[in-house]
Enzyme design. Structure first.
Site, short mmCIF file in Angstrom:
data_model
loop_
_atom_site.label_atom_id
_atom_site.label_comp_id
_atom_site.label_asym_id
_atom_site.label_seq_id
_atom_site.Cartn_x
_atom_site.Cartn_y
_atom_site.Cartn_z
N SER A 1 25.97 43.48 27.93
CA SER A 1 26.25 42.56 26.84
C SER A 1 25.33 42.88 25.68
O SER A 1 24.15 43.19 25.88
CB SER A 1 26.03 41.11 27.31
OG SER A 1 25.98 40.23 26.21
N HIS B 1 43.15 29.99 48.46
CA HIS B 1 43.05 29.16 47.25
C HIS B 1 41.66 29.27 46.62
O HIS B 1 41.22 28.38 45.91
CB HIS B 1 43.35 27.69 47.56
CG HIS B 1 44.53 27.50 48.45
ND1 HIS B 1 45.82 27.58 47.99
CD2 HIS B 1 44.61 27.28 49.79
CE1 HIS B 1 46.66 27.40 49.02
NE2 HIS B 1 45.95 27.23 50.11
#
Length: 475
Positions: A280, A150
């Site tokens: 970026s 999880h």
């Protein structure tokens, strides 16, 4: 620059896969099929001369695409356009081109050849991903890392054992790919509705000659198996099955890149980042997982195509409808081109993947004290303690240590708390030894070795001639 260009061609796919689905390969294959048809028909006694076949062979690659386009505009039929285009450069053979055949003879058989050859191109790339992942798994089989369920820290595993989970998916994929190739059937020579009625006339009712023609032609193009029955076309479930197979490979790739992107966020494992690469346009420090994200984008596209082919297969009418044609022209080549790109990128990642053991160990040590509590409880019970009382003591210390980590940003001090608790009587001198991460990885290294040896290495050995691949990205 004023018309749309397919990004799979411009940016992603290999030249060999682009050629496989190119016009030149497609229409040259049509002509090879027509030549083989004429040769076998001649051998079976039809009035076809060596001179006619020689002229067909001499012009097999002499394709005037402009003229074919003019004919298709006139006839609204692509196969007849190419029959006439071929006949114009091989006039002596014009009357025997496509003799007894229907459009699916060239169209469907060529599609099956391209599907087979496309899978062989993909298999090489897939085998190399498997080899690269296997090497990675063995290299890091002993390196402990946090396991997650999880996406919450769970028991430890190893970096190599985690890689076997990615490999397991690919083992299933290559088994499916090999089975598909082994069982793939050629359409062969079947006639307009699959009854071979036109050949009944050509061979004066001799069914054995029709069967020989069907089988011999299939063998010439590398197919041992041929459809026993068909309508005009081969069963469109073939298309649905192959796109589903490609979708399964895409699923495996996407799972890998999801995990890698999460690990890159944790700064534990990174995909390659080149010297001059920009992460970026705004944030100069960024190292975006461009390759993994590209695989994810392409994988989603491939998975979406599985529905398209399934719908086509399920909605064919009787012996033939043409509502499959435009869909096939789009779906099958682009699914192959996208998976080709996915596997190229995956190999590129594996050729430069970076592991940061110190960062991995830091994350382990942040969580390991909690994992050691079960050992502490058992040792305290052995020393005469009450299990329930000890559990409560450990629970209180764990909650306070967790609170400090989350609320105050401090290091996990659970072990220090336990060492300083005089109510606990077990031999605390052993605790530091117990906290070696390798004590918490179970049989992960052995499992990794056994899986690679028993299930992965045989695949690599069986395909050793495919090992070795240039996996540079186009952009």
């Amino acid at each position: 620059m004023n018309s749309y260009k397919n990004p799979l061609e411009e940016r992603y796919s290999s030249e060999e896969m682009l050629f496989n689905f190119s016009h030149n390969n497609k229409f040259r294959t049509w002509r090879k099929l027509w030549i083989a048809l004429a040769e076998i028909e001649k051998d079976l006694g039809l009035d076809i001369t060596e001179e006619q076949i020689a002229e067909l062979k001499a012009n097999a690659e002499n394709i005037d695409y402009d003229k074919a386009a003019e004919y298709e505009k006139k006839f609204r039929h692509d196969v007849m356009a190419h029959v006439h285009t071929y006949g114009d450069v091989a006039p002596s053979a014009k009357g025997i081109i496509h003799l007894g055949a229907t459009s699916a003879f060239v169209g469907d058989n060529t599609d099956l050849i391209q599907i087979r050859d496309g899978l062989l191109i993909l298999k090489k790339k897939l085998v190399n991903v498997i080899k690269n992942l296997a090497d990675f798994a063995i290299e890091y089989k002993d390196l402990p890392t946090l396991g997650f369920t999880h996406f919450q820290p769970a028991q430890l595993t190893t970096v190599g054992k985690r890689a076997t989970l990615w490999l397991q998916s690919l083992v299933l994929d290559i088994e499916e790919l090999d089975f598909f190739l082994e069982t793939l059937r050629f359409r062969g020579v079947k006639g307009t509705t699959g009854t071979a009625a036109s050949f009944l006339e050509l061979f004066d009712g001799d069914y054995s000659k029709v069967k020989h023609l069907d089988k011999e032609l299939s063998k010439r193009f590398g197919f041992e198996k041929v459809f026993g029955v068909s309508g005009q076309t081969y069963d469109r479930k073939i298309d649905a099955k192959v796109v589903a197979l490609l979708g399964n490979i895409a699923q495996s790739a996407h799972k890998f890149t999801n995990d890698l992107r999460l690990l890159q966020n944790l700064k534990e494992i990174e995909e390659p980042f080149e010297k001059n690469q920009i992460g970026s346009s705004a944030m100069a420090y960024k190292r975006n997982p461009m390759r993994s994200e590209r695989i994810g984008a392409l994988a989603k596209y491939v998975m979406s195509l599985t529905t398209s082919s399934a719908m086509v297969a399920s909605t064919q009418w009787f012996e033939r409808t043409l509502d499959d044609s435009a869909n096939k022209r789009l779906t099958i080549p682009q699914a192959f081109l996208a998976v080709d790109a996915i596997l190229l990128i995956w190999n590129n990642i594996m050729n430069g993947i970076v592991v940061y053991p110190n960062r991995i160990n830091k994350h382990i040590m942040d969580e390991l004290p909690f994992m050691a509590t079960e050992y502490i409880i058992m040792e305290e019970v052995k020393a005469g303690g009450d299990r329930q009382e000890i559990h409560e003591v450990i629970r209180v210390h764990s909650m306070e240590a967790s609170r400090q980590v989350k609320m105050e940003g401090k290091e996990n001090d659970l072990i220090e708390r336990i060492l300083n608790d005089d109510s606990l009587k077990f031999d605390k001198s052993k605790l530091k030894e117990v906290l070696d991460p390798k004590n918490f990885i179970g049989f992960a290294p052995i499992q990794t070795e056994e899986f690679i040896k028993n299930e992965v290495q045989p695949i690599i050995d069986q395909n050793k001639d495919l090992i070795g691949l240039e996996a540079d990205l186009k952009v």
